[in-house]
Design a protein around this motif. Structure first.
Motif, mmCIF file in Angstrom:
data_model
loop_
_atom_site.group_PDB
_atom_site.id
_atom_site.type_symbol
_atom_site.label_atom_id
_atom_site.label_comp_id
_atom_site.label_asym_id
_atom_site.label_seq_id
_atom_site.Cartn_x
_atom_site.Cartn_y
_atom_site.Cartn_z
ATOM 1 N N VAL A 56 0.839 -1.198 0.000
ATOM 2 C CA VAL A 56 0.000 0.000 0.000
ATOM 3 C C VAL A 56 0.879 1.256 0.000
ATOM 4 O O VAL A 56 1.742 1.410 0.868
ATOM 5 C CB VAL A 56 -0.939 0.047 1.230
ATOM 6 C CG1 VAL A 56 -1.812 1.301 1.167
ATOM 7 C CG2 VAL A 56 -1.794 -1.198 1.310
ATOM 8 N N LEU A 57 0.652 2.135 -0.965
ATOM 9 C CA LEU A 57 1.280 3.458 -0.988
ATOM 10 C C LEU A 57 0.256 4.431 -0.432
ATOM 11 O O LEU A 57 -0.779 4.684 -1.070
ATOM 12 C CB LEU A 57 1.673 3.851 -2.414
ATOM 13 C CG LEU A 57 2.193 5.282 -2.592
ATOM 14 C CD1 LEU A 57 3.542 5.452 -1.900
ATOM 15 C CD2 LEU A 57 2.309 5.642 -4.077
ATOM 16 N N THR A 58 0.510 4.971 0.749
ATOM 17 C CA THR A 58 -0.463 5.832 1.422
ATOM 18 C C THR A 58 -0.037 7.288 1.334
ATOM 19 O O THR A 58 1.096 7.638 1.673
ATOM 20 C CB THR A 58 -0.606 5.434 2.899
ATOM 21 O OG1 THR A 58 -0.924 4.040 2.988
ATOM 22 C CG2 THR A 58 -1.712 6.242 3.563
ATOM 23 N N VAL A 109 3.724 1.434 -10.973
ATOM 24 C CA VAL A 109 5.142 1.203 -11.221
ATOM 25 C C VAL A 109 5.759 0.395 -10.080
ATOM 26 O O VAL A 109 6.566 -0.514 -10.312
ATOM 27 C CB VAL A 109 5.888 2.545 -11.415
ATOM 28 C CG1 VAL A 109 7.389 2.329 -11.456
ATOM 29 C CG2 VAL A 109 5.417 3.233 -12.690
ATOM 30 N N LEU A 110 5.378 0.702 -8.849
ATOM 31 C CA LEU A 110 5.875 -0.057 -7.709
ATOM 32 C C LEU A 110 5.428 -1.516 -7.797
ATOM 33 O O LEU A 110 6.160 -2.426 -7.386
ATOM 34 C CB LEU A 110 5.390 0.564 -6.405
ATOM 35 C CG LEU A 110 5.974 1.940 -6.058
ATOM 36 C CD1 LEU A 110 5.324 2.483 -4.786
ATOM 37 C CD2 LEU A 110 7.482 1.868 -5.892
ATOM 38 N N THR A 111 4.244 -1.740 -8.335
ATOM 39 C CA THR A 111 3.759 -3.103 -8.550
ATOM 40 C C THR A 111 4.704 -3.873 -9.470
ATOM 41 O O THR A 111 5.003 -5.053 -9.228
ATOM 42 C CB THR A 111 2.342 -3.077 -9.156
ATOM 43 O OG1 THR A 111 1.432 -2.507 -8.206
ATOM 44 C CG2 THR A 111 1.875 -4.472 -9.543
ATOM 45 N N VAL A 130 0.664 -3.390 -5.637
ATOM 46 C CA VAL A 130 0.783 -2.267 -4.701
ATOM 47 C C VAL A 130 -0.337 -1.300 -5.061
ATOM 48 O O VAL A 130 -0.439 -0.852 -6.212
ATOM 49 C CB VAL A 130 2.147 -1.555 -4.810
ATOM 50 C CG1 VAL A 130 2.187 -0.347 -3.884
ATOM 51 C CG2 VAL A 130 3.288 -2.516 -4.482
ATOM 52 N N ILE A 131 -1.202 -1.001 -4.114
ATOM 53 C CA ILE A 131 -2.314 -0.089 -4.372
ATOM 54 C C ILE A 131 -2.017 1.280 -3.772
ATOM 55 O O ILE A 131 -1.175 1.414 -2.885
ATOM 56 C CB ILE A 131 -3.637 -0.637 -3.794
ATOM 57 C CG1 ILE A 131 -3.546 -0.731 -2.256
ATOM 58 C CG2 ILE A 131 -3.990 -1.976 -4.414
ATOM 59 C CD1 ILE A 131 -4.886 -1.034 -1.595
ATOM 60 N N HIS A 132 -2.740 2.275 -4.255
ATOM 61 C CA HIS A 132 -2.641 3.626 -3.683
ATOM 62 C C HIS A 132 -3.832 3.856 -2.781
ATOM 63 O O HIS A 132 -4.983 3.616 -3.166
ATOM 64 C CB HIS A 132 -2.618 4.670 -4.798
ATOM 65 C CG HIS A 132 -2.702 6.079 -4.276
ATOM 66 N ND1 HIS A 132 -3.613 7.001 -4.747
ATOM 67 C CD2 HIS A 132 -2.011 6.700 -3.285
ATOM 68 C CE1 HIS A 132 -3.461 8.142 -4.093
ATOM 69 N NE2 HIS A 132 -2.501 7.981 -3.202
#
Length: 272
Positions: free
Chosen positions: A163-165, A215-217, A224-226
């Motif tokens: 998770v990108l928070t 991109v992180l995924t 990776v979700i936002h």
């Protein structure tokens, strides 16, 4: 033609000189340094017949002599954290350059400073005005936001957690790499023309935090979700809100002669 690059020991200045060495003879290049530090690039410059001179923004009495014989001068903006000091330093350089007979001054400003009156964009607009008032030929190189800001967003943590928070908001970014800026600026320095021009050296298209999560995924090999969270706080977000991160320009790609570095390649150095 003699071209001087100030701030030559900094990351951007060093990269510009490296690009210049494949564009023009080293004998036409002068690196301006504040102290005796010598990078591999500056050693290569000297070995090929280039020159290294002491340029200290805080010693205005030495600047006119240091600029003797210079045709083109690239003023890389000061990194001092006090904008009043920065403007004084810039003004000293510009006045000394004019008095030394420099024909053409180029300045690394900040992209789209006309859209707000906050923070560092103000000192850049004021410096630009000093340059306009000097009567010298000029080129304003308004550098976009450095992609380096992603380094404080917790990218590794996002990969680990999935998770990108970030805070809520319509965040869009025109950030670019120093290497792309250096390539474009070196081309401008090496070429004839570009006088009385202002270039907005930002990305031609923006990306979002959702794009960053995608991109992180790819790097993570897992999703990776936002996610938005109003409780997230960090000094970077007020800073990003104070500048124009959403306007775009084709100037950088046109001056580079090639597409800008992709988001994936741009953030890769911050994931090692």
């Amino acid at each position: 033609m003699t071209i001087m690059i100030t701030g030559a020991t900094g990351q951007l200045g060093n990269m510009i000189i490296a690009n210049m060495l494949v564009r023009v003879p080293a004998t036409e290049i002068i690196a301006g340094v504040r102290n005796g530090g010598m990078s591999a690039t500056l050693k290569a410059l000297k070995d090929q017949g280039g020159e290294v001179r002491c340029i200290d923004y805080d010693r205005p009495e030495t600047l006119q002599k240091a600029f003797a014989g210079v045709n083109k001068l690239l003023l890389i903006s000061s990194s001092h954290n006090d904008d009043t000091v920065r403007l004084t330093q810039h003004t000293s350089v510009i006045n000394a350059a004019k008095n030394a007979g420099v024909e053409h001054i180029l300045y690394t400003s900040f992209a789209f400073p006309q859209t707000g009156l906050k923070g560092s964009s103000n000192v850049h607009r004021l410096t630009e005005q000093v340059i306009f008032d000097s009567g010298m030929k000029y080129t304003i190189l308004r550098n976009g936001l450095y992609i380096d800001f992603v380094n404080v967003l917790g990218l590794q943590e996002a990969i680990q957690s999935g998770v990108l928070t970030t805070p809520a908001g319509d965040w869009r970014f025109n950030a670019v790499t120093r290497s792309d800026l250096a390539r474009a600026i070196a081309n401008v320095l090496a070429e004839k023309g570009h006088e009385q021009r202002i270039y907005e050296l930002a990305a031609p298209r923006t990306w979002t935090f959702a794009d960053l999560a995608e991109v992180l995924t790819e790097f993570a090999g897992k999703t990776v979700i936002h996610s938005e969270d109003v409780s997230v706080q960090h000094w970077i977000y007020p800073f990003l809100s104070s500048i124009d991160t959403g306007s775009t320009s084709k100037d950088l790609e046109q001056l580079m002669g090639q597409p800008i570095t992709s988001l994936k390649k741009s953030i890769a150095p911050f994931l090692n």
